[in-house]
Design a protein around this motif. Sequence first.
Motif, PDB file in Angstrom:
ATOM      1  N   HIS A  17     -34.983   5.442  40.848  1.00 53.21           N
ATOM      2  CA  HIS A  17     -34.593   6.686  40.194  1.00 53.21           C
ATOM      3  C   HIS A  17     -34.494   6.496  38.694  1.00 53.21           C
ATOM      4  O   HIS A  17     -34.986   7.299  37.898  1.00 53.21           O
ATOM      5  N   SER A  30     -33.086   1.807  45.528  1.00 56.21           N
ATOM      6  CA  SER A  30     -33.083   3.251  45.368  1.00 56.21           C
ATOM      7  C   SER A  30     -32.676   3.642  43.960  1.00 56.21           C
ATOM      8  O   SER A  30     -33.315   4.455  43.305  1.00 56.21           O
ATOM      9  N   ARG A  75     -31.134  10.354  38.091  1.00 57.27           N
ATOM     10  CA  ARG A  75     -30.164   9.701  38.942  1.00 57.27           C
ATOM     11  C   ARG A  75     -30.234  10.324  40.320  1.00 57.27           C
ATOM     12  O   ARG A  75     -30.619  11.482  40.456  1.00 57.27           O
ATOM     13  N   PRO A  76     -29.825   9.589  41.341  1.00 60.59           N
ATOM     14  CA  PRO A  76     -29.856  10.179  42.688  1.00 60.59           C
ATOM     15  C   PRO A  76     -29.045  11.458  42.786  1.00 60.59           C
ATOM     16  O   PRO A  76     -29.345  12.342  43.552  1.00 60.59           O
TER      17      PRO A  76
END
Lengths: 282, 410, 294
Positions: free
Chosen positions: B29, B25, B35-36
């Motif tokens: 990104h 994940s 960024r998440p």
Amino acid sequence: MSVEIPRVVVPGQPIVPEFDTASHSADHTITQARKYLSGPGTTLSKIPTGPNEEVNAIVATLKGKTVISPKSKDKTSSASKDELPVNEFLVSVVNHQTPRVPLPKEGDYVLCRVMKLTSRQAFVEILSVDNQSSILADSGVGSNGSLGMAGGTSLVANVSSGSVAGTSVFSQAVGATNASLGAHPADLGESFRGLIRVQDIRATERDKTQVVESFMPGDIVRAEVINIGDGASYYLSTAKNELGVVLSRSHGGRGDMLYPLDYETMVSVSGHIEKRKVAKPF
Amino acid sequence: MSEEFQLKPVSFSPEVLARIAPELSLQRHLSVGVRPCLRSFQEFKSVQINPQLDSINRYTSNQGISSKSTVLGSSNIKCGNTIIFCTITGGFIETLLPNDEADENVKEYEKIYENSEKQENNQQDDSLSNFRTVYPIIEIERGRTGAPTDEEMIISQTLHDTLLNSKILPKESLEIDLGLKTVDKDNNEIIIYPNESKDIDSSLFQFPRKYSFVLYASIQVFSRSGPILDAAWLALMIALKSTKLPCVYFDEKNSNLLNDISSLSSKKSVKTGVVNAKSGSQIICDPTKSHDLKLNNSDLYTTTIGLIELDKDFSVEIEDVENNEDFKALSVDKHTRNEGEPILLCDIEGDAEENAIGSRVVVIPDINTEDDDNLVSVTIIGGGSKVTKQSIQNSIGLAKLRSKNLQQQS
Amino acid sequence: MSDRRRITGPESALPLVFAPTPNNQSTTKSPQEKTNSGIRNFFIKTGIVSNCNGSCFLEVDNTTIIVSVYGAKPIRGSSVTSASFSVMTKVSNNLEELSNFTSSDLSHSKEEKEEQKLAKEDEYVTTNQIGKTQLSLVEQKLSTYIQTAFLPSILLEKYPKSSIEVFINILTNDSHTNSSLLSLITWCANCTSLALVDSGIELKDMVSTGIAKLTDDQTVVIDPSYSNEGRKTVGGQEVRAVASYMSVTDTVVGLMIESEEGVNGEMIEKVIDGCNTMAREIRSNMNGFLVSTM
């Protein structure tokens, strides 16, 4: 006389009585009887309407918007000439702001992570239901002092130890794992446990399957809940084409990502092949 | 299978992917430059320092509950979504050496000792024994009960050690100058303190023992979303800056021989934490008079930077994104660093980041000195991506910027 | 026995003892103005804690409370068909005064109580609850009350094999006289109600709580605030009560009554009616708030 149905409700607020009448003709004669059934976000309970009277009503259990949808019913079956046709409606309350607390039920597809293998079953930890949201609000990451260090997993080495509280499988440093065993305080990030028996792994050739050729510790598996089971774990099955391993790493989690090749093989970028019960990617 | 074979993993919702495959994940990104948590790589969380909690301080509040409060300093900060409350309370302890003048023999001994020590090192003033620290207990609410988690223990210990080693709290700040409660010529009770006015006879203030304060910090964290050392340290610093130490006096009236001994043997119940102190104790704190806690350089702020290498295997190519204006606004740092260098992420937040980032650099720079490169503390944790010299330098630079920023805010 | 998991400081450290504030210098904040309905203004905000399922922050006068709800969470090892529900209260370490006054409420003999009350006039305040590992009496009472009151309102059968946990954190509190325990219960319960709704757990009804006091002259005062009263002298027929209701069915789910002297049925009825009035008002306030956040 039909009751006005509130659009936005709070828990405890009555929405509609269980039975009601409606009129479709110009002279307001009653032409239809309605029965309301309680759907998600509601419940049926008794509401006091007078000093000694009570009525069954559909009451909201969540804060949200009411949704009433007709349930298809065979109208000819019950109606005789004298009786009113009874139409059934499903009442539910939806709230898109608050995600529903998902709990696995029979028939749900869940995502889980393989913790431990024996010759007869695979022990898994259920992470999320229906790919929607994770079960736990707080996954417990960081609580056991490890920094979530990337690197190989030591789950293979710790097959006998059972639970590893809450930290991601792909980022287990051996030292951190060992430190968290033993006197770890009350579980943080504790999740539902599941069990996939060897006979439930595949739909065909069920007696020839080997657990170790289907799953490896650390794999992420999509499975179906066949039974809520007892207090210990849910019973899961991967006996369908779309169920099985979805994410995996080679060499017990220490290597590269594996990608599906066919229903029983996964391959890494470097060409290394491993056997799994693979889920059909969509 | 008649379908086209694709080497692509199945897709999951972002929240679920962050839980089951955090590295994947995060890499996805980062490869498109976000960024998440939707901050840019070098953007810190916004910090709000709220003075609301001042109402519980004993000596600084203008609200009614101060009369019963035992809180000497407090702070209330909001760092991103995380809320931290810190309160400082105190105790006192007898310092080991009796008062100089009281014991002739000790005086002699000290003279000898002093001479020999002076020859040893000139850094006597600087040695760690001249500084004190606070005893912190941190509680992070995560939906569990029971003993402190490893994380809580580690942070408490880090705060304690760092405070001591950064030499912020000199021992003189905690020493108690005892006043005296006595009766004046009209038989009224008065409390007098040394140095209050010139005509007070300083011989009144000869006490058999010397005391100093002990400070405790209680830090409560709500809505934790990532490592909180930075925020906890900030809360502690602000609380210390607001701390007022009470003026303490010696109550003659309550002088029973027995009291002296019994007050030293107050039992502290470990379970309930309540101390059964007798009110006949002789060392009493003034209900209204207090003085500031003197700190050395208190503008020290800690910054944690996470290092992560971009893994090309996971990169995602999205053609439309390159030309999308909104996306460009988000992805600030995509091309500004050299190949092979790890990406620096400030204020790690979220499951994906916290799980996947294995290397960290924690820096406390000293921004109040002339010397631009003075550092109070540097911690480098490896094991994830490689820690290069360039990234350490950049981290230190970021830490300085952040510290200056926080200094202006607080 | 030292606690090796916490940094508790030197063993021989003693608590600070503060002398009582001389009366001419103590500043008491004047109690907040009440609205027409007789209830103080309170501020609520839900959804402030991100790592739990539901939360609520409530502030009234000097009291601030954060309630977080975790659930439904898996629990292992017990075969259950419905969820278990537990409540855990934590009072901030610095609020020792709560435990100071509670001991007087709980002592049984009248003489003891009188003595302690008089002693409190001249009260020395001591500190240090560092490192306590057990719940204090206030925390226990509060937790028990909240759990008993909310248990009937949660649809536990919908959450098999899981647990719902409520964490109440009292950050600051205004506790001048006795019975601020009841006031604390009131606001904690209301805050818990909103946190439960915020968490998306299915509830039969919302629980709202009111507090009232029956004074000497038989008048009922709802939401009594105590900051300007000082200590009540011993004696006088004052009855204080807090009651929680599931509003739609008007069912009482929690009740706590305090009085120095004995009470009779009539007094209880009056004071409970007062609680009911306040609970209704609060419920309509909560409804309005919830609908506005949709």
